[in-house]
Write an enzyme that holds these catalytic residues in place. Sequence first.
Site: not given
Ligand code: NDP
Length: 487
Positions: A151, A248, A282, A461
């Site tokens: 995002n 996060e 988020c 963070e």
């Molecule tokens: P995901 O959990 O699907 O993915 C996050 C990252 O982790 C991506 O780079 C993904 O790779 C990678 N990933 C996926 N599976 C694994 C694994 N088993 N081991 C290690 N890395 C892995 O989240 P989204 O990208 O869909 O983001 C949305 C989510 O993020 C929402 O829940 C949102 O609330 C949260 N978020 C939280 C924030 C905070 O600061 N608290 C800020 C922004 C978002 P790939 O996508 O390439 O498959």
Amino acid sequence: MTTPVYENFINGHFLKNQTGDTFAVKNPATDEVIYHVEIADEFIQNAAIESAKQGFAAWSAMTPIERSRILLKAVAILRERNDELAKVEVLDTGKPWQEAECVDVETGADVIEYFAGLAPAQVGQQQMVGNDFYYTRKEPLGICAGIGAWNYPLQIACWKSGPALAAGNAVIFKPSEETPLGAIKLAEIFIEAGVPAGVFNVVQGAAEVGQWLTANPNIEKVSFTGEVGTGKKVMASAAGSLKDVTMELGGKSPLLVFDDADVSQAVSAAMLGNFYTQGEICTNCTRIYVHKNVYQQFIDELKTRTEQNIIAGDPMDPEVNLGALISKKHQELVLGYIDKGIQEGATLLTGGKALSPASAPNGYFVEPTVFVDCKDDMTIVKEEIFGPVMSVLVFDDEDDVIQRANDTHLGLAAGVFTKDIQLAHRVIHQLQAGICWINSYGNSPAEMPVGGYKQSGIGRENGIETLDHYTQTKSIYVGMSNIESPF
Ligand code: NDP
């Protein structure tokens, strides 16, 4: 027309993988492939570790003030290239230009600037113990991994690299497969600013590459941004080599609007906290609890402003303030939640459908959607949707609404609108959330620590304390007299 192919960024330059495997990246507003990216295969993964080891040796040997000076150069370049970088973010994420142009690069640069300023100020301590004494050193951890969500791709890369690099660590960063370009641009900028090769590396790919990072014993810490479920997997894997973690994660945050609140201001906050970045934030306040005395006024104004003031379309159009969701799959997921809301008995106040704006007919848009008559046990009220979907609920008792607001396993953020300062603080102190706002919503300056309670996260963070999460304390005892020994 052929699209560009980006390689992984290792040891200060692009490095070709050996398998030749790539993935395609689409512009969410057009459904067109805009470029390809090489996947980090075993060759790249090994090279990334070697590169980060060398980068760490060079970078950690520099004084904090030397590192600070270089990072501030990177900050200046980020700001100079604001528009170019903002465009990368718009094309990768589908978010409106009017946001990216003033938020994404700016808030990323701010955080690097903040930690660059703090780095030289970090000190250890010393204490006399009789004639002997000890002192402590704040030493970097080594190689840190950053794993980002889609995002705020560039901002997340900055928020993770800022404190890590300021403290003298090397970083291997994996952006989301949906939005891989921002991190590459940041890597190039670090090199241009004078950060030694190998200090900031970018590896590309999906979950497998993330899993490799979390399991690799050469990596000391993982800072992860993403979903709660993925966070649990990351933490479990990191436990295999006892890595430090920062998590996060997601949220389902409440906003409480009391009956003395400025209702228009509360509507502004609710709209910002649900429709900004088309709802893909988020900390969004997706559960809005409105006092029964101002409920009708609140939803009347909310409906009017949502229907009149939101412009969806080509995100590069500066007038557009609602962009496309990240992918077709995510659009379907969000629409599925909307269907569920209707099935479970919530009333659609406005929105609810996919959108096909004339200037971006193939984009993954969803109408800004507001549900009323919501109940606490409905799926749309309990689960994170991560799209432009707001649920409005009614309350009439302070203790009851606090209990309802806290009745979730998540605890990322919360907000209160009221003119009564004692009520505001009394309520906020009882809300189980790590990031709270009073008569405001969403602001997140570099100085303010952010992170979740409960299953929304671990660690923080931004803010001073984050620098501690990227250092380890070495205690050194100095004997000043002869050792007393029975041997
Ligand atoms: P995901 O959990 O699907 O993915 C996050 C990252 O982790 C991506 O780079 C993904 O790779 C990678 N990933 C996926 N599976 C694994 C694994 N088993 N081991 C290690 N890395 C892995 O989240 P989204 O990208 O869909 O983001 C949305 C989510 O993020 C929402 O829940 C949102 O609330 C949260 N978020 C939280 C924030 C905070 O600061 N608290 C800020 C922004 C978002 P790939 O996508 O390439 O498959």
